[in-house]
Design a protein around this motif. Structure first.
Motif, PDB file in Angstrom:
ATOM      1  N   ARG A 337      58.594 -45.815  79.341  1.00  0.00           N
ATOM      2  CA  ARG A 337      59.037 -46.632  78.115  1.00  0.00           C
ATOM      3  C   ARG A 337      60.051 -47.490  78.379  1.00  0.00           C
ATOM      4  O   ARG A 337      59.858 -48.771  77.892  1.00  0.00           O
ATOM      5  CB  ARG A 337      59.208 -45.624  77.069  1.00  0.00           C
ATOM      6  N   ALA A 338      61.226 -47.097  78.694  1.00  0.00           N
ATOM      7  CA  ALA A 338      62.399 -47.817  78.832  1.00  0.00           C
ATOM      8  C   ALA A 338      62.168 -48.839  79.684  1.00  0.00           C
ATOM      9  O   ALA A 338      62.736 -50.215  79.412  1.00  0.00           O
ATOM     10  CB  ALA A 338      63.408 -47.167  79.416  1.00  0.00           C
ATOM     11  N   ARG A 339      61.314 -48.943  80.950  1.00  0.00           N
ATOM     12  CA  ARG A 339      61.307 -49.955  81.948  1.00  0.00           C
ATOM     13  C   ARG A 339      59.929 -50.660  81.679  1.00  0.00           C
ATOM     14  O   ARG A 339      59.816 -51.548  82.715  1.00  0.00           O
ATOM     15  CB  ARG A 339      61.674 -49.327  83.210  1.00  0.00           C
ATOM     16  N   GLN A 340      59.040 -50.115  80.968  1.00  0.00           N
ATOM     17  CA  GLN A 340      57.719 -51.063  80.649  1.00  0.00           C
ATOM     18  C   GLN A 340      57.134 -50.797  82.197  1.00  0.00           C
ATOM     19  O   GLN A 340      56.712 -51.915  82.590  1.00  0.00           O
ATOM     20  CB  GLN A 340      57.905 -52.504  80.222  1.00  0.00           C
ATOM     21  N   VAL A 341      57.013 -49.913  82.837  1.00  0.00           N
ATOM     22  CA  VAL A 341      56.436 -49.610  83.812  1.00  0.00           C
ATOM     23  C   VAL A 341      55.253 -48.584  83.746  1.00  0.00           C
ATOM     24  O   VAL A 341      55.371 -47.969  82.722  1.00  0.00           O
ATOM     25  CB  VAL A 341      57.255 -49.444  85.212  1.00  0.00           C
ATOM     26  N   ARG A 342      54.323 -48.341  84.553  1.00  0.00           N
ATOM     27  CA  ARG A 342      53.157 -47.265  84.654  1.00  0.00           C
ATOM     28  C   ARG A 342      53.349 -46.549  85.883  1.00  0.00           C
ATOM     29  O   ARG A 342      53.487 -47.149  86.947  1.00  0.00           O
ATOM     30  CB  ARG A 342      51.780 -48.242  84.532  1.00  0.00           C
ATOM     31  N   VAL A 343      53.389 -45.263  85.586  1.00  0.00           N
ATOM     32  CA  VAL A 343      53.632 -44.386  86.565  1.00  0.00           C
ATOM     33  C   VAL A 343      52.451 -43.331  86.815  1.00  0.00           C
ATOM     34  O   VAL A 343      51.993 -42.858  85.618  1.00  0.00           O
ATOM     35  CB  VAL A 343      54.946 -43.510  86.577  1.00  0.00           C
ATOM     36  N   THR A 344      51.557 -43.437  87.896  1.00  0.00           N
ATOM     37  CA  THR A 344      50.440 -42.492  88.243  1.00  0.00           C
ATOM     38  C   THR A 344      50.851 -41.405  88.982  1.00  0.00           C
ATOM     39  O   THR A 344      51.615 -41.807  90.139  1.00  0.00           O
ATOM     40  CB  THR A 344      49.190 -43.418  88.582  1.00  0.00           C
ATOM     41  N   GLU A 345      50.559 -40.390  88.797  1.00  0.00           N
ATOM     42  CA  GLU A 345      50.808 -39.044  89.765  1.00  0.00           C
ATOM     43  C   GLU A 345      49.468 -38.777  90.389  1.00  0.00           C
ATOM     44  O   GLU A 345      48.577 -38.524  89.714  1.00  0.00           O
ATOM     45  CB  GLU A 345      51.262 -38.018  88.816  1.00  0.00           C
TER      46      GLU A 345
END
Ligand code: HGY
Ligand code: MN
Ligand code: MN
Length: 436
Positions: A337-345
């Protein structure tokens, strides 16, 4: 029993095996005995050379050899009663990049020497004795550790194993980057379906692996030998962090979605939560490591748009390991949210801890008492093939001290005396367990 371990032969063979490496010749002059940095990745030319050499030693010793569809290599000394299931020992000869020369190899060549020394002493086993050299204990090439033993213990399903991709970067002419395990193992001449690898539950009546401790306790406490009562529970994940790249000069700070800065926060987050879990428990058993990071596009003047990173997280207590992951997951949401990135695991594996068998632990204790060996019972923080052999057999492990507890480094070192002592205890244990 008049058992003599041929230490000179064993050390000569360990040093020869160390020479089958992709590292340039090195030796750590600070050590009494030179060591050699080792890189020996599964199914590369050096690995295949090591396998052929080991099979030659087994032939010379008069043992039979067979290989399964993924290259697990079985070296058997047939006992007098073929109807009984065998007693097993073994370990691995593959090595991560720039590793030491003792991790795994002490268990393979020590196991071979234990069997040879028993044979040379005139011992005749009732149960067959078998040395197993496992394929791909290290996760380097296919991203998951203990590939061979997971399949032997039916802990990994063959179809998804065959689809695993070779992640080896183009480091040498043997790298087959991006090919599947099926393609790579068939190129190495290991054919047949991986479903055929699984062993039946009663294949071994007992299993004992000899290994360097890969930690500092035995040396620090002046103890000759460790009897492993449990093996920590490993888990590994792969993360992809997607941001928005751009010119290092023109892309202004307020507009950035830097994938590497987000990755950096994730790395520090999981470290913080592992440390906090240990502090709360007053222990040290939770460990979390990010050992490599792949940055795209990887240019000094380009804001990273994508990062791939693996997480290796372990604990002797699965619930505590899971609690670290829960806290880590909450931080990932906040970082996204803070960095506007998308993390997939991607979950690679999340295993339970392995427990040693009481009967085998007691047999090892008795041997140490009879031989006047200072020993201690302990857990293993590294995982081993024994972790997965535990799914099909009663197991235990024998640890020997390694210098400063160092491992997975070229200065990994264990003395010839420790290696010979561990081999002797292994031989006596196999003799006893094969007569029960
Ligand atoms: O990572 C481990 O614990 C093992 O050395 N592969
Ligand atoms: Mn290792
Ligand atoms: Mn190992």
């Amino acid at each position: 029993m008049n058992l003599t371990i041929n230490t000179e032969r064993l050390m000569r063979e360990l040093h020869h095996l160390a020479s089958l490496t992709n590292c340039p010749p090195t030796s750590d002059a600070s050590l009494p005995v030179p060591t050699q940095a080792v890189t020996r990745i599964v199914f590369t030319a050096r690995d295949l050379e090591a396998r052929a050499w080991l099979k030659g030693l087994a032939d010379e010793a008069g043992f039979t050899v067979r290989e399964d569809a993924i290259g697990n290599t079985f070296i058997r000394w047939h006992g007098s009663d073929a109807t009984l299931c065998a007693v097993g020992t073994g370990s691995h000869t593959d090595a991560i990049p720039h590793a030491g020369m003792y991790d795994g190899t002490v268990g393979v060549l020590g196991g071979l020497e234990a069997m040879r020394a028993l044979k040379e002493s005139g011992f005749q086993p009732t149960r067959s004795l078998e040395l197993l050299m496992f394929t791909s204990e290290e996760p380097t090439r296919f991203g998951i550790g203990c590939l061979g033993s997971r399949l032997l213990g039916s802990v990994l399903d063959p179809e998804s194993a065959d689809a695993l991709l070779d992640r080896l970067p183009e480091t040498d002419s043997n790298a087959l980057e991006g090919l599947t395990l099926q393609q790579v193992r068939e190129a190495a001449d290991f054919n047949g379906s991986l479903a055929s690898v699984a062993l039946p539950k009663d294949y071994y009546s007992a299993w004992v692996e000899l290994h360097i401790e890969q930690g500092p306790l035995l040396e620090r406490e002046g103890i000759d030998l460790g009897i492993v009562t449990g093996i920590a529970a490993p888990a590994s994940y792969r993360y992809t962090i997607e941001g928005f790249g751009g010119h290092a000069g023109a892309l202004l700070m307020p507009d950035r979605r830097d994938a590497l800065c987000a990755a950096a926060e994730m790395i520090l987050s999981v470290e913080r939560h592992a440390r906090a879990a240990n502090a709360a428990a007053g222990g040290v058993d939770a460990v979390a490591t990010v050992g490599m990071v792949n940055v795209h596009p990887g240019a000094v003047n380009s804001v990273p748009s994508r990062v791939n990173l693996p997480l290796d997280i372990r604990d002797t207590d699965v619930d505590r390991r899971n609690s670290v992951m829960t806290a880590f997951h909450a931080d990932i949401v906040a970082i996204e949210r803070a960095r506007q990135v998308r993390v997939t695991e991607e979950l690679i594996n999340a295993d339970a801890p392995a427990r040693s068998d009481k009967r085998i632990v007691e047999a090892l204790e008795k041997i140490c008492e009879t031989e006047n060996i200072r020993y201690k019972k302990m857990v293993s923080r590294a995982y081993h093939d024994s972790s997965f052999m535990a799914a099909i057999a009663p197991i235990a492990m024998v640890f020997i001290p390694c210098r400063n507890g160092v491992s997975h480094r070229p200065d990994e070192y264990s003395t010839p005396e420790s290696i010979a002592l561990g081999t002797r205890v292994l031989a006596l244990a196999m003799a006893k367990l094969s007569s029960e």
